[in-house]
Design a protein around this motif. Structure first.
Motif, PDB file in Angstrom:
ATOM      1  N   ARG A  61     -18.615  49.853 -16.873  1.00 27.31           N
ATOM      2  CA  ARG A  61     -17.904  49.918 -15.662  1.00 27.31           C
ATOM      3  C   ARG A  61     -18.662  49.301 -14.452  1.00 27.31           C
ATOM      4  N   PHE A  62     -20.035  49.201 -14.487  1.00 24.56           N
ATOM      5  CA  PHE A  62     -20.650  48.722 -13.248  1.00 24.56           C
ATOM      6  C   PHE A  62     -20.875  47.242 -13.542  1.00 24.56           C
ATOM      7  N   LEU A  63     -20.816  46.455 -14.894  1.00 26.81           N
ATOM      8  CA  LEU A  63     -20.895  45.084 -15.221  1.00 26.81           C
ATOM      9  C   LEU A  63     -20.246  44.259 -14.308  1.00 26.81           C
ATOM     10  N   PRO A  64     -18.685  44.464 -14.133  1.00 29.89           N
ATOM     11  CA  PRO A  64     -18.004  43.528 -13.113  1.00 29.89           C
ATOM     12  C   PRO A  64     -18.387  43.769 -11.838  1.00 29.89           C
ATOM     13  N   TRP A  65     -18.649  44.731 -11.221  1.00 32.60           N
ATOM     14  CA  TRP A  65     -19.225  44.861  -9.701  1.00 32.60           C
ATOM     15  C   TRP A  65     -20.319  44.178  -9.859  1.00 32.60           C
ATOM     16  N   PHE A  66     -21.235  44.205 -10.747  1.00 36.48           N
ATOM     17  CA  PHE A  66     -22.500  43.110 -10.637  1.00 36.48           C
ATOM     18  C   PHE A  66     -22.065  41.905 -10.567  1.00 36.48           C
ATOM     19  N   LEU A  67     -21.429  41.401 -11.458  1.00 31.06           N
ATOM     20  CA  LEU A  67     -20.945  39.992 -11.443  1.00 31.06           C
ATOM     21  C   LEU A  67     -20.326  39.678 -10.113  1.00 31.06           C
ATOM     22  N   HIS A  68     -19.644  40.186  -9.496  1.00 34.88           N
ATOM     23  CA  HIS A  68     -18.858  39.819  -8.171  1.00 34.88           C
ATOM     24  C   HIS A  68     -19.669  40.273  -7.012  1.00 34.88           C
ATOM     25  N   ASP A  69     -20.937  40.552  -7.237  1.00 35.67           N
ATOM     26  CA  ASP A  69     -21.421  41.296  -5.844  1.00 35.67           C
ATOM     27  C   ASP A  69     -22.277  39.973  -5.543  1.00 35.67           C
ATOM     28  N   LEU A  70     -21.988  39.732  -4.141  1.00 35.97           N
ATOM     29  CA  LEU A  70     -22.762  38.844  -3.143  1.00 35.97           C
ATOM     30  C   LEU A  70     -24.067  39.157  -3.175  1.00 35.97           C
ATOM     31  N   PRO A  71     -25.109  38.104  -3.380  1.00 37.07           N
ATOM     32  CA  PRO A  71     -26.390  38.425  -3.167  1.00 37.07           C
ATOM     33  C   PRO A  71     -26.665  38.246  -1.708  1.00 37.07           C
ATOM     34  N   THR A  72     -27.545  39.361  -1.224  1.00 39.06           N
ATOM     35  CA  THR A  72     -27.792  39.523   0.393  1.00 39.06           C
ATOM     36  C   THR A  72     -29.518  39.617   0.561  1.00 39.06           C
ATOM     37  N   LEU A  73     -29.874  39.572   1.537  1.00 40.17           N
ATOM     38  CA  LEU A  73     -31.155  40.301   1.878  1.00 40.17           C
ATOM     39  C   LEU A  73     -31.393  41.528   1.387  1.00 40.17           C
ATOM     40  N   GLN A  74     -30.363  42.602   1.543  1.00 37.73           N
ATOM     41  CA  GLN A  74     -30.651  43.905   1.033  1.00 37.73           C
ATOM     42  C   GLN A  74     -30.556  43.836  -0.550  1.00 37.73           C
TER      43      GLN A  74
END
Length: 1300
Positions: free
Chosen positions: A1009-1022
């Protein structure tokens, strides 16, 4: 030594006295130094997190209850004493801000629990410890008034005292923690200008306390107190427990992994080093063995010679051979001669119909060239479709797309541009190279502006293509702007902004005030490239304009150690998307690359006085090869014309000046050349009709090979006809038939040997070698057939013309007929008869020849072991190519090699805890996991050729899931319930919405469930762990979410030669096989699952793993039919066949040996030429062997002499002289590939073949040749009219006597 702590204590006491002690007058357990928040720090202009500072408060710590106590248990559990006994010096607001700060560091450090806990404890003690005043001394405050008019004293600077032991232990637990996304160290982001290499405990803490780092809300002066020392005035340095990185925090947790903690590593044995050179004592072992072999065979030869001499005193004349084999050989020769005699008579009697049929067949087959596909793709040429590298490339392209395209510029300073020393008020003195100057950086920005604005009009699409249409944009792949394009350059530290590059600010450090400019920012960024803000007053980010980091080893080159400011080269790299050739966008990227080359060339011309600029685009290599091929076509044309002119002039036999036009053979020579070219075109057309593609190397090599074979046959046939006298009552047609019967068996022997040789050579797995061998085989077969038909007809017509005294070329004119004119002017044959042969076959010269050539062979055998294997890219370029300067600069300046991916296939369960642990490298992962084994390999770069460990999406995914951070959160209510909540969102529905409720491995369902979220999450300072850009293309899943492929990227060390590229491939495959074997033991893994290494170069260099063995196999396959065909067609003549085999083998040994002396590497191109060398060697050897075998002279020496005289002149004129003029012309080609492999190698082959055929072979046959098939007395009767090869030549009789 006892005085050291006392001295240190005195120094610290002095510092304390100077630090305004009245701000923290009480240093006592249970007392605070500050408490609560007093607004933002007015001295911090740019902060990436909240910059609220505490209020001065030197009073007792307060009791923690309710929400504060609950949050304290989560953030700072070590400070909890009990429900009613826990006191702290922080409020809930402070603790919440601390939680955010700890979460930021946690995303980087959480993979090592000990480090993460120790780092959190530093701040927990600093902010919340109830004994805060014991180790804290406030040194500076500012007064502020709240909105309500309340006066507050805000702390903006304080001293913090740690024991050296505690600080060192905390630092040691964190210094080895890795950043999976970069392969570097987390400490790189936490030590400012020093980076991981120069970071120390003091420097690490100093950076944490620097208010200019974008994260610290105030200035903290960390004082490390030597063990056993007390600063005085009640101060007690903090000396809490710090967990070692190899210690578990609790029984249900794991210590840090080996990748993050050297103390956790099991003993890793060094891989076996390459085997040392083979030596016998102090001498080269191979040289000693070759010398011993030479001595042994020389001794055997001399012993046999002495025994032979004694035996021949008793028996001077050889007995004729008799038996079944002799009778079979005689019968087979009579049969072939009879067939060829009748055929020749028939063709000579009907020349025009035969010519028409031959021309129609050749033209019809040649018409197939209209369907010819010319292969120029190096992958298709040198890598077999079924090879491992091709299959791996296809798998990679299918799941991850083609490898990115690269355009690169390397800028260096001319010698006259000196370096300079810059004295930074913040960072100290640093040396800057001549190329790192403001002027050069401005020039680089000018170039990048031109390239960014470059566009090209696509006529077919009716639109302009710009950089943003083709660039790789990792953080915005769907709709990139120019700012999103991945461009790596030193100016990206200033976001390619001229204003930022020109910024100057005033900064005070201690009591020193000075200015800071681009120098300071650059020094900071090259040591801390992941920083969002430097520590200077410039307050600039180090991140590139597109949002990613620029690592100094990508943008700079030629620096000593890690002194980046002394870099001698600035590197600009444009990463472009690579599209399949069928995609219209493939033309877009090619067109933009062409525009890139034009812009950089103009830039190079404009700045050539001060800067040296080398460059390349992805298309450059193929462009330059095609360019030089086109430019060298005239050279090949001249080469062929020279050969044609020689054949036309040398084929005639001239008796008098007045008959030159009659006796000239220009028309016949042109006809013979047409036959050869017809055979070449017919073979290519025939194979094209069968769907077999061709290549440039076939167009360059096959005509030479077939010309050598065809011209030799032409000279043998024509000269034999010229030297043969017509018998009484014999017609012209019968005369031609009789001559054909004399020479055709020898021609058949050579052609059939070569055809079978090349057919077997087509078993090679290399497409270019296979296609060449097939084309050569069919061409030689067609050439023989056309010579037996078309050329025989042409000779009949020419004989008719000459007998009618008609002029050559213009046959309608002529002169008066004359009677028999006798032999024409001959030079070579008389020389061979009167001078060369008597000298060569002298009884004292023959042993010396054998010993000399035996020495050459074993010297060649030794030198063969010294030949380098491979083909450096520089050799494929023309001498005037701009790519040569680029390759030179690349080898000299680039500090890292190409990225290497370790790719997993389907059949592995990443989502199971066992599967996850078999891949990752953080705490709890297996010590022999995929990433751990790659990391072990990087410890031995000279063996593994890996320099930087692999990035790991699994590790960063686990860190992303860590509930202490805010990366993975879920909307708990509202319209978005159950959906992903980005780290930048402050939506109340995300509060306490962590994906996992504890630090643990996700379940299978959670993983998927969470892997696709991780792969498309934009890296930010937070949340710096977002997978977009770094990993979104690293995982390939099917429609069900099952992982069918993934990749882990490492970097090779710089590779300079093809030998190093090949060794790197071999080492990477060995490592991947070990990983595969380990992962197959994980429960649930498919037995067919495998891990393989992939990089863009492997498909080119794979051939060198097997080219030596395959070359030996191919050459042996070529030699076997040569022996067998000789054995059969020479009537089961074992000795003659063995002599042929020995001589051709020696030619190959000498050829390869001279390759080592003349710097000719061995590769597939060389193999093609060596295979061709077998065919050419057959021409040098087989004709003479055949003549010897059918000679009826009474002794070996006389038969060797007769064969040398009758066939030697034809071999020289027909083989050597048709090759040499054309080969010499190739020395003027621009392409180094042609100079090396077509001029040098073909020259060696021709000269070695000539030497062995005319020097060694006659001597060898004089010793080991077979006995005559008939006695001298009845030779003429028994041999018949078709048996000999011009046995009645006038130059031979009486010229050579028996030398025994």
């Amino acid at each position: 030594m006892a005085a050291s702590p006392v001295l240190a204590g005195a120094v610290l006491g002095t510092l304390l006295a100077l630090a305004a002690p009245e701000l923290t007058p009480i240093h006592r357990a249970g007392y605070c130094a500050f408490y609560d928040e007093c607004g933002r720090n007015p001295e911090v202009n740019v902060s990436l997190v909240s910059s609220n500072v505490p209020c001065l408060y030197n009073q007792p710590a307060r009791l923690a209850t309710g929400a504060l106590l609950q949050l304290l248990r989560s953030v700072c559990p070590e400070l909890v004493r009990g429900d009613n006994d826990t006191r702290v010096c922080c409020t809930l607001r402070q603790l919440t801000a601390l939680q955010v700060s700890v979460a930021l560091s946690g995303t980087v450090l959480a993979r090592c629990p000990s480090c993460s806990r120790n780092f959190a404890n530093l701040y927990c003690n600093n902010i919340c410890s109830p004994d805060q005043s014991l180790f804290t001394n406030v040194t500076r405050i500012v007064n502020r008034t709240t909105v309500l008019g309340v006066q507050q004293e805000a702390v903006v600077e304080y001293q913090c005292f740690y024991s050296q032991r505690y600080a060192d232990a905390a630092f040691d637990s964190c210094k080895g923690v890795r950043l999976p996304a970069t392969g570097g160290y987390a400490i790189d982001t936490m030590c400012g200008i020093y980076g991981a290499r120069l970071c120390t405990t003091q420097r690490w803490l100093d950076f944490q306390g620097d208010k200019n780092n974008g994260l610290a809300p105030l200035q903290i002066d960390f004082q490390l107190v030597p063990n056993g020392t007390q600063p005085g005035d009640g101060i007690e340095p903090l000396d809490e427990r710090a967990w070692g990185c190899n210690e578990a925090l609790s029984s249900d947790q794991q210590p840090c992994s080996c990748q993050d903690c050297a103390e956790s590593c099991p003993p890793v044995p060094a891989p076996p080093s390459p085997a040392p050179p083979f030596r016998l004592g102090a001498a080269d072992g191979a040289l000693v063995i070759c010398a011993m072999l030479f001595g042994f065979f020389a001794l055997v030869f001399l012993t046999a010679l002495m025994c032979r001499g004694k035996k021949k005193k008793k028996k001077a004349v050889l007995a004729p051979r008799r038996g079944c084999a002799v009778r079979l050989g005689t019968c087979s020769h009579r049969f072939l001669a009879g067939i060829f005699r009748r055929w020749g008579t028939l063709v000579a009697g009907h020349p025009l119909p035969v010519l028409v049929v031959a021309a129609v067949v050749a033209a019809g087959l040649s018409a197939g060239m209209a369907t010819l596909r010319l292969t120029t793709d190096p992958v298709e040429l040198w890598s077999a479709p079924g090879s491992q590298a091709r299959q791996e490339k296809a798998f990679y392209d299918e799941h991850f797309g083609p490898f990115l395209r690269t355009c690169q510029v390397i800028v260096t300073a001319r010698d006259q541009r000196p370096g300079a020393t810059y004295d930074s008020v913040v960072l100290g003195a640093k040396n800057f190279s001549g190329v790192l100057s403001a002027e050069v950086l401005q020039v680089l920005l000018e170039l990048q502006d031109q390239l960014t604005g470059a566009s090209v009009w696509m006529q077919e699409e009716g639109r302009e293509v710009t950089l943003q249409d083709v660039c790789y944009a990792p953080l915005n792949p769907s709709g990139p702007s120019l700012a999103d394009c991945c461009i790596n350059s030193v100016t990206q530290y200033f976001q390619n902004n001229r204003t930022r590059l020109a910024m100057v600010a005033t900064q005070t450090v201690g009591k020193e005030t000075g200015t800071v400019d681009w120098h300071d920012h650059l020094i900071y960024c090259v040591n801390s490239p992941l920083s969002f803000k430097d520590i200077t007053s410039l307050e600039l980010s180090c991140m590139a304009e597109y949002g990613g980091p620029v690592f100094p080893y990508i943008a700079l080159g030629g620096y000593p150690d890690s002194e980046y400011t002394q870099a001698e080269a600035l590197i600009i790299t444009y990463s472009l998307n690579n599209f399949p050739r069928s995609d219209p966008r493939h033309k877009w990227v090619l067109s933009w690359e062409q525009r890139f080359l034009e812009v950089v060339r103009d830039f190079q011309r404009n700045h050539s006085q001060n800067l040296s600029i080398s460059f390349m685009a992805e298309r450059s290599l193929e462009d330059e090869i095609n360019r030089t091929t086109g430019e060298d076509i005239p050279v090949f044309a001249v080469s062929y014309l020279v050969v044609f002119a020689y054949i036309a002039l040398a084929l005639g036999e001239y008796t008098a000046w007045r008959r030159v036009l009659v006796e000239s053979k220009v028309t016949l020579a042109l006809g013979g050349i047409a036959v050869v070219l017809g055979a070449v075109f017919a073979s290519m057309g025939f194979l094209a009709l069968l769907g077999l593609p061709s290549s440039l190397i076939i167009l360059e090599v096959v005509p030479f090979l077939v010309l050598a074979v065809g011209a030799d046959n032409i000279f043998i046939f024509v000269q034999e006809y010229q030297q043969s006298q017509r018998e009484a009552g014999e017609t012209r047609e019968q005369h031609i038939g009789r001559v054909l019967a004399q020479v055709a068996p020898s021609m058949l022997l050579c052609s059939l040997s070569e055809v079978i040789c090349f057919l077997l050579g087509a078993l090679s797995s290399m497409p270019a070698v296979r296609t060449f061998a097939l084309t050569a085989s069919v061409a030689i077969a067609f050439d023989f057939l056309l010579q037996m038909s078309g050329f025989v007809a042409l000779l009949a017509l020419d004989a008719r013309r000459q007998e009618a005294a008609r002029f050559d070329i213009c046959c309608c004119c002529g002169t008066e007929k004359e009677g028999p004119t006798g032999p024409g002017l001959r030079v070579l044959r008389p020389f061979l008869s009167h001078f060369y042969t008597p000298l060569l076959l002298h009884r004292l010269i023959r042993p010396l020849v054998v010993l000399l050539f035996l020495f050459f062979s074993f010297a060649g055998l030794y030198l063969m072991l010294q030949v380098s294997v491979g083909l450096d890219q520089e050799i494929a370029m023309p001498e005037d190519s701009y790519m040569l300067q680029y390759f030179s600069d690349m080898n000299q300046y680039l500090p890292v090699g190409v990225p290497t991916y370790f790719v997993t296939t389907s059949g592995y369960n990443f989502s199971s805890p066992e599967g996850t642990n078999g891949i990752c490298s953080s705490a709890g992962c297996d010590n022999n996991s995929l990433t751990q084994m790659i990391q072990y390999a990087t410890r031995f770069p000279n063996v593994s050729y890996l320099a930087i460990p692999a990035t790991s999406w699994v590790d960063d995914f686990l860190d992303w899931l860590n509930p202490t951070g805010r990366c993975c959160r879920i909307h708990r209510f509202g319209n978005l319930t159950g959906q992903f909540c980005p780290s930048t969102s402050n939506d109340i529905s995300c509060a306490l919405g962590q994906c996992l409720n504890a630090t643990r491995r996700p379940t299978v369902e959670e993983f998927e469930r969470f892997l696709p979220w991780f792969l498309h999450d934009l890296p930010t300072l937070q949340c710096a762990k977002g997978g977009l850009g770094a990993y979104d293309t690293a995982v390939s899943m099917d429609a069900n979410g099952t992982i069918v492929a993934s990749r882990f990227m490492a970097y090779q060390r710089p590779l300079r030669t093809s030998q190093e590229y090949t060794a790197a491939l071999r080492a990477a495959r060995a490592l991947a096989e070990n990983i595969t074997g380990t992962l197959r033991q994980v429960p649930g893994t498919d037995p067919d699952f495998r891990v393989f290494p992939y990089t863009v170069t492997y498909v080119y260099y794979e051939q060198y793993l097997t080219v030596v063995g395959e070359g030996l196999f191919t050459l042996v396959l070529c030699l076997v039919p040569t022996f067998l065909v000789s054995f059969v067609l020479l009537g089961m003549d074992l000795r003659s066949s063995v002599a042929t085999l020995i001589t051709i083998t020696m030619i190959l040994l000498d050829t390869v040996g001279i390759m080592a002396l003349w710097d000719i590497p061995y590769n597939a191109v060389a193999l093609i030429n060596l295979v061709a060398a077998v065919g050419i060697s057959v021409e040098f050897v087989s004709h003479l062997t055949c003549a010897f075998a059918h000679s009826t002279k009474p002794t070996h020496v006389e038969r060797a002499a007769e064969a040398t005289i009758t066939m030697g002149s034809k071999v020289v004129a027909g083989v050597a002289m048709t090759n040499l003029p054309g080969i010499v012309v190739l020395a003027f080609a621009k392409a180094q590939l042609i100079q090396i492999f077509f001029f040098r190698l073909n020259l060696i082959i021709t000269l070695a073949g000539l030497a062995h055929g005319l020097i060694f072979l006659p001597v060898l046959l004089s010793y080991m040749g077979p006995s005559p098939r008939a006695t001298p007395g009845d030779s003429k009767d028994s041999a018949g009219p078709d048996m000999g090869l011009a046995l009645g030549n006038p130059y031979f009789e009486g010229s050579v006597r028996q030398r025994r």
